[in-house]
Design an enzyme around this catalytic site. Sequence first.
Site, PDB file in Angstrom:
ATOM      1  N   GLU A  71       0.827  -1.206   0.000  1.00  0.00           N
ATOM      2  CA  GLU A  71       0.000   0.000   0.000  1.00  0.00           C
ATOM      3  C   GLU A  71       0.861   1.255   0.000  1.00  0.00           C
ATOM      4  OE1 GLU A  71      -2.662  -0.147   3.337  1.00  0.00           O
ATOM      5  OE2 GLU A  71      -3.155  -2.244   2.911  1.00  0.00           O
ATOM      6  N   CYS A  96       3.390   8.306   1.324  1.00  0.00           N
ATOM      7  CA  CYS A  96       3.811   7.346   2.327  1.00  0.00           C
ATOM      8  C   CYS A  96       4.170   6.057   1.578  1.00  0.00           C
ATOM      9  CB  CYS A  96       2.650   7.129   3.305  1.00  0.00           C
ATOM     10  SG  CYS A  96       3.013   5.939   4.576  1.00  0.00           S
ATOM     11  N   CYS A 117       5.880  -7.351   7.267  1.00  0.00           N
ATOM     12  CA  CYS A 117       6.862  -6.900   8.256  1.00  0.00           C
ATOM     13  C   CYS A 117       7.092  -8.013   9.261  1.00  0.00           C
ATOM     14  CB  CYS A 117       6.339  -5.650   8.974  1.00  0.00           C
ATOM     15  SG  CYS A 117       7.533  -4.958  10.143  1.00  0.00           S
ATOM     16  N   CYS A 124       4.294  -5.836  15.676  1.00  0.00           N
ATOM     17  CA  CYS A 124       3.650  -4.928  16.647  1.00  0.00           C
ATOM     18  C   CYS A 124       2.153  -5.274  16.735  1.00  0.00           C
ATOM     19  CB  CYS A 124       3.835  -3.475  16.231  1.00  0.00           C
ATOM     20  SG  CYS A 124       5.568  -3.033  16.049  1.00  0.00           S
ATOM     21  N   CYS A 141      -0.658  -3.134  14.840  1.00  0.00           N
ATOM     22  CA  CYS A 141      -0.419  -2.800  13.440  1.00  0.00           C
ATOM     23  C   CYS A 141      -0.950  -3.876  12.499  1.00  0.00           C
ATOM     24  CB  CYS A 141       1.085  -2.617  13.228  1.00  0.00           C
ATOM     25  SG  CYS A 141       1.563  -2.410  11.503  1.00  0.00           S
ATOM     26  N   GLY A 165       6.138  -2.255   6.331  1.00  0.00           N
ATOM     27  CA  GLY A 165       7.514  -2.716   6.492  1.00  0.00           C
ATOM     28  C   GLY A 165       8.348  -1.874   7.424  1.00  0.00           C
ATOM     29  N   SER A 176       9.303   5.073  16.435  1.00  0.00           N
ATOM     30  CA  SER A 176       8.010   4.635  16.970  1.00  0.00           C
ATOM     31  C   SER A 176       8.221   4.147  18.391  1.00  0.00           C
ATOM     32  CB  SER A 176       7.446   3.506  16.098  1.00  0.00           C
ATOM     33  OG  SER A 176       7.264   3.971  14.792  1.00  0.00           O
ATOM     34  N   LEU A 177       7.874   4.983  19.347  1.00  0.00           N
ATOM     35  CA  LEU A 177       8.126   4.654  20.749  1.00  0.00           C
ATOM     36  C   LEU A 177       6.891   3.980  21.372  1.00  0.00           C
ATOM     37  CD1 LEU A 177      10.576   4.948  22.541  1.00  0.00           C
ATOM     38  CD2 LEU A 177       9.680   7.134  23.340  1.00  0.00           C
ATOM     39  N   CYS A 236      -1.552   2.136   7.025  1.00  0.00           N
ATOM     40  CA  CYS A 236      -1.144   1.088   6.092  1.00  0.00           C
ATOM     41  C   CYS A 236      -1.337  -0.320   6.619  1.00  0.00           C
ATOM     42  CB  CYS A 236       0.300   1.297   5.685  1.00  0.00           C
ATOM     43  SG  CYS A 236       0.375   2.334   4.240  1.00  0.00           S
TER      44      CYS A 236
HETATM   45  N1  SAH Z   1       7.961   0.025  10.580  1.00  0.00           N
HETATM   46  C1  SAH Z   1       8.135   1.419  10.765  1.00  0.00           C
HETATM   47  C2  SAH Z   1       7.451   2.269   9.713  1.00  0.00           C
HETATM   48  C3  SAH Z   1       6.105   1.838   9.225  1.00  0.00           C
HETATM   49  S1  SAH Z   1       4.777   1.971  10.370  1.00  0.00           S
HETATM   50  C4  SAH Z   1       7.707   1.821  12.156  1.00  0.00           C
HETATM   51  O1  SAH Z   1       7.085   1.021  12.832  1.00  0.00           O
HETATM   52  O2  SAH Z   1       8.036   2.938  12.560  1.00  0.00           O
HETATM   53  C5  SAH Z   1       4.470   3.730  10.387  1.00  0.00           C
HETATM   54  C6  SAH Z   1       3.911   4.244  11.701  1.00  0.00           C
HETATM   55  O3  SAH Z   1       2.555   3.827  11.884  1.00  0.00           O
HETATM   56  C7  SAH Z   1       4.676   3.770  12.912  1.00  0.00           C
HETATM   57  O4  SAH Z   1       4.877   4.829  13.806  1.00  0.00           O
HETATM   58  C8  SAH Z   1       3.720   2.741  13.484  1.00  0.00           C
HETATM   59  O5  SAH Z   1       3.989   2.479  14.827  1.00  0.00           O
HETATM   60  C9  SAH Z   1       2.399   3.390  13.212  1.00  0.00           C
HETATM   61  N2  SAH Z   1       1.232   2.517  13.304  1.00  0.00           N
HETATM   62  C10 SAH Z   1       1.111   1.214  12.941  1.00  0.00           C
HETATM   63  N3  SAH Z   1      -0.147   0.768  13.181  1.00  0.00           N
HETATM   64  C11 SAH Z   1      -0.833   1.805  13.702  1.00  0.00           C
HETATM   65  C12 SAH Z   1      -2.172   1.967  14.173  1.00  0.00           C
HETATM   66  N4  SAH Z   1      -3.052   0.964  14.135  1.00  0.00           N
HETATM   67  N5  SAH Z   1      -2.531   3.182  14.649  1.00  0.00           N
HETATM   68  C13 SAH Z   1      -1.647   4.216  14.678  1.00  0.00           C
HETATM   69  N6  SAH Z   1      -0.375   4.114  14.261  1.00  0.00           N
HETATM   70  C14 SAH Z   1       0.036   2.932  13.784  1.00  0.00           C
HETATM   71 FE1  SF4 Z   2       6.286  -3.389  11.318  1.00  0.00          FE
HETATM   72 FE2  SF4 Z   2       6.142  -0.768  11.815  1.00  0.00          FE
HETATM   73 FE3  SF4 Z   2       3.919  -2.300  11.767  1.00  0.00          FE
HETATM   74 FE4  SF4 Z   2       5.651  -2.561  13.768  1.00  0.00          FE
HETATM   75  S1  SF4 Z   2       4.434  -0.745  13.263  1.00  0.00           S
HETATM   76  S2  SF4 Z   2       4.712  -4.250  12.630  1.00  0.00           S
HETATM   77  S3  SF4 Z   2       7.578  -2.241  12.719  1.00  0.00           S
HETATM   78  S4  SF4 Z   2       5.257  -1.856  10.056  1.00  0.00           S
END
Ligand code: SAH
Ligand code: SF4
Length: 343
Positions: A91, A104, A111, A115, A118, A158, A213-214, A332
């Site tokens: 995407e 984006c 990935c 997480c 996600c 990813g 991403s903390l 995404c």
């Molecule tokens: N893998 C990388 C970049 C892709 S994710 C990362 O994790 O940073 C891009 C951002 O979207 C990250 O900050 C991720 O934590 C956040 N994200 C993923 N799923 C989400 C959700 N359901 N709601 C809000 N943010 C989300």
């Molecule tokens: Fe991967 Fe980023 Fe999603 Fe975590 S938030 S699963 S690192 S894409």
Amino acid sequence: MKDIRSYSLPELTDEFKNELDLPAFRAKQVYKWLSDGVSDFDEMTNISKELRNNLSNTYYISVATIEKKLVSVYDKTVKYLFSFRDGETVESVVMNYRHGYTICVSTQVGCKMGCTFCATGQGGFSRNLAPSEMLAQIHSAQRDLGIRISNIVLMGMGEPLDNYANVLKFLRLVSSEDNLNIGMRHISLSTCGLVDRIYDLEKEKLQLTLSVSLHAPNDEIRSRTMPVNKRYPIDELLKACRHYVRATNRRISFEYAMISGVNDSDECARELGQRLKGMLCHVNLIPVNPVKGTGYRKSAVERQQSFIRILGKYGITATVRRTLGADINASCGQLRRKASEEK
Ligand code: SAH
Ligand code: SF4
């Protein structure tokens, strides 16, 4: 077959000279077409038919084919599901901000990081994307919308630093003058916190913005939602971030998805403030996007305001990220999952 869109102009010039005995200006002509986003050698009208045929026997042009397209009725945010030569899909999202168009971009199919909040992480990992496939997402969107994209965020599907070499190559290509010429200052890279790679990235001295991403103020909560935290705990991650800021003199953005009852208490905000105190950074609060099956819910607006106030006491600025494309599942991983559920 060779992936011609993953070449830099000097690399293509060398190869054309050494292997095809072609002069430098031919490489330049072909490269110009590629950076204009053509998807077929036959579009290169200043190149002879014969040479076009020869080229298409040796090289392929990486293309991101539009499988699905959704346009938000609220804010014109566009979300694409693209497919590549092997049928894998990712995407991309195009957002229209006042200062231009931002895309984006995805860096992997799926990935490995898992997480829990996600959609991409829940779907597992398939493969890395080539530099050309990251570029192709930009070309497809630009051609489809008839626009020039000015900003890139590596926040699609990813983990960019888990595909380090290809992402670095992409960054060099996309920012080069012979290519899309999008400057590093217009690019953000988001990572879940692969500490070793953050130290590597620091040495590249790039002018991009690093987003980390903390999503939690301590190891207990972070390990529950982000398995990567067991490998690289918060203290190590923040040490790497401080080091990065000192070495590059660039401010870091911390992403913090607020999940009701999980990481949004005042105690969490104070702990976060303690930890970040004194660092050149900014916190982006994101109301979590509820993903089917996770059970997570967005924090109330009152929680967001309280976080901003408490972080402020520690000298940390925080803002709530504007939600774009709320009606098209713009975060995404969700469109791809929906498409595979429909199959
Ligand atoms: N893998 C990388 C970049 C892709 S994710 C990362 O994790 O940073 C891009 C951002 O979207 C990250 O900050 C991720 O934590 C956040 N994200 C993923 N799923 C989400 C959700 N359901 N709601 C809000 N943010 C989300
Ligand atoms: Fe991967 Fe980023 Fe999603 Fe975590 S938030 S699963 S690192 S894409």
